[in-house]
Design an enzyme around this catalytic site. Structure first.
Site, PDB file in Angstrom:
ATOM      1  CG  ASN A   1      56.032  41.525  33.122  1.00 40.89           C
ATOM      2  OD1 ASN A   1      55.730  41.408  31.938  1.00 40.89           O
ATOM      3  ND2 ASN A   1      56.805  42.514  33.559  1.00 40.89           N
TER       4      ASN A   1
ATOM      5  NE  ARG B   1      61.214  36.946  25.489  1.00 36.16           N
ATOM      6  CZ  ARG B   1      62.069  36.193  24.806  1.00 36.16           C
ATOM      7  NH1 ARG B   1      62.008  36.159  23.499  1.00 36.16           N
ATOM      8  NH2 ARG B   1      62.980  35.465  25.425  1.00 36.16           N
TER       9      ARG B   1
ATOM     10  CG  ASP C   1      58.296  45.421  24.106  1.00 33.74           C
ATOM     11  OD1 ASP C   1      57.322  45.758  23.429  1.00 33.74           O
ATOM     12  OD2 ASP C   1      58.311  45.437  25.345  1.00 33.74           O
TER      13      ASP C   1
ATOM     14  CG  MET D   1      68.939  42.722  31.706  1.00 33.91           C
ATOM     15  SD  MET D   1      67.387  42.453  32.579  1.00 33.91           S
ATOM     16  CE  MET D   1      66.785  40.974  31.773  1.00 33.91           C
TER      17      MET D   1
END
Length: 443
Positions: A23, A93, A117, A347
């Site tokens: 990330n 993404r 995802d 989330m």
């Protein structure tokens, strides 16, 4: 389509090194396009998602080296296109992160609905609110691809450049914070970003932008001040260790009753992760000097109740809370622990849907609603044939298969490869029996 065959109940032992933070690597590839000079990254995870971002950077005009010994060099002397390639962008993404660098370099960016995802709705509104606040104009159009699928395009234009301003993010989105940071670094004047995400990988991006020549105050907080510039220098940057991968390996060791040493860990960022594992009865030994965590084979694995004999709840939260990307792992570990706990994923409303695979394996789980499951254990798991729905659920299912009796089959393993480098060979080196099968009949 490739799949894994996984023999359950292996005796794992030895040490496994944590790779660089996925990330953090993804926004760094996009941010590298700010500079015309070469930028060099070390500790780069050689995974599918990083390679996809490198391909996009190359399509846009950057010269991108191969990832060799976890090192990568990017030089974007010339940007030849402001349009993201539809096919590549739809795979990942993080492709949306190129919007900011393209706006700074070319004054325009045409991006498409990003992939990633399938874990529920993932808003991109915050990205556009931030970029428009800096002076970009947004136009949305819809068309049909040559394959007949609908394509949504977002055209951003800032022909006179971006201008620093005061931005309040309507959610502490990691990727939106990163897009705002990259854009602010190339904007005229000073930008403040309030309600910013402050995860370690966001901090890593901040430090890289500073090495390029930007000035950033408040790194590690939710209020950032960025002084932009119109040209950037050459830079080198070492990516931090992947604490999600470290947490995955702790969960693997606990669920399989294995003694594992996990190396190259940034111990301070593991605080909340270790705290939540301890609530499940998982004890570890940390060595700050050597940057290692040792998980003993013998574990009580007894869920600790809250005060008043209440059922404990494990939930995710923005940094420094427990990371959402480890929720799937915790569900699997909880199936191997004595007691009952509630796991609350706040989330994403589809992340927990993978538990149907665990139910087929014999787990005692109640899906209360899209965000909550109750897990009772410990439960003996049985082998099953299943498909990986996303990166983290895929790793969780691999752990479950290793903890189960019999031989399981995991399909759609490309999802796992997106986030975990050569996970089959790395775990086989510890004593696992995982076979990667390339099924050409499925093509």
């Amino acid at each position: 389509m490739s799949y894994f065959t996984v023999e359950g109940k292996p005796k794992l032992s030895g040490s496994i090194r944590v790779m660089g933070n996925k990330n953090e690597a993804l926004p760094l590839v996009a941010a590298a396009l700010l500079s015309k000079e070469p930028v060099c990254f070390a500790n780069v995870p050689d995974i599918q998602d990083v390679r996809a971002m490198c391909l996009i950077a190359s399509e846009l005009g950057a010269t991108v080296s191969d990832i060799v010994n976890n090192e990568l060099t990017i030089q974007a002397t010339h940007i030849v296109s402001s349009v993201l390639p539809v096919g590549l962008a739809s795979e990942i993404r993080a492709s949306i992160l190129f919007a900011s660098a393209l706006l700074c370099r070319t004054g325009s960016a045409i991006i498409h609905q990003p992939g990633g995802d399938a874990i529920g709705r993932r808003r991109i509104d915050t990205h556009f609110h931030a970029l428009c606040a800096l002076g970009a104009e947004l136009t949305i159009s819809r068309s049909t691809s040559t394959q007949g699928t609908p394509v949504t395009s977002f055209s951003l234009a800032a022909p006179k450049g971006l201008v620093g301003t005061d931005i309040y993010l309507d959610e502490a989105s990691v990727t939106a914070t990163e897009n705002a940071l990259i854009a602010a670094a190339g904007a005229k004047g000073t930008t403040t970003i309030a309600n910013a995400a402050s995860e370690p990988h966001v901090q890593g991006l901040c430090h890289f932008l500073v090495s390029l020549g930007a000035s950033i105050k408040g790194i590690g907080s939710n209020l950032l001040s960025v002084k932009g510039r119109n040209s950037f220098v050459a830079a080198t940057h070492t990516i931090g260790s992947d604490y999600i991968e470290a947490g995955s390996f702790i969960g693997l060791a606990a669920a399989t009753g294995s003694a594992l040493t996990i190396t190259d860990i940034d111990i301070p960022v593991m605080r909340m992760i270790l705290f939540q594992f301890k609530r499940l009865g998982v004890e570890v030994e940390t060595n700050h000097e050597q940057k290692t965590i040792f998980v003993p084979a013998s574990q009580k694995l007894c869920i600790k109740k809250d005060f008043g004999n209440a059922m404990p709840r494990i939930d995710d939260a923005p940094w420094p809370g427990f990371p959402a990307d480890l929720i799937s792992i915790m569900v699997v570990v909880a199936t191997q622990c004595q007691g009952t706990c509630l796991i609350h994923e706040k989330m994403f409303e589809a992340r927990l849907f993978f538990v149907d695979k665990l139910l087929n394996m014999g787990a005692q789980i109640v899906l209360c609603d899209p965000h909550r499951v109750v897990v009772s254990g410990s439960t003996a798991l049985g082998a099953c044939t299943m498909a990986s729905p996303d990166i983290r659920a895929g790793m969780a299912l691999l752990i479950a298969a290793l903890a189960a009796d019999g031989t399981s089959i995991i399909q759609n393993i490309g999802q796992i490869d997106r986030g975990y480098h050569a996970i089959d060979s790395r775990l086989n080196a510890l004593g696992a029996h995982i076979v990667r099968v390339n099924d050409r009949r499925r093509r």
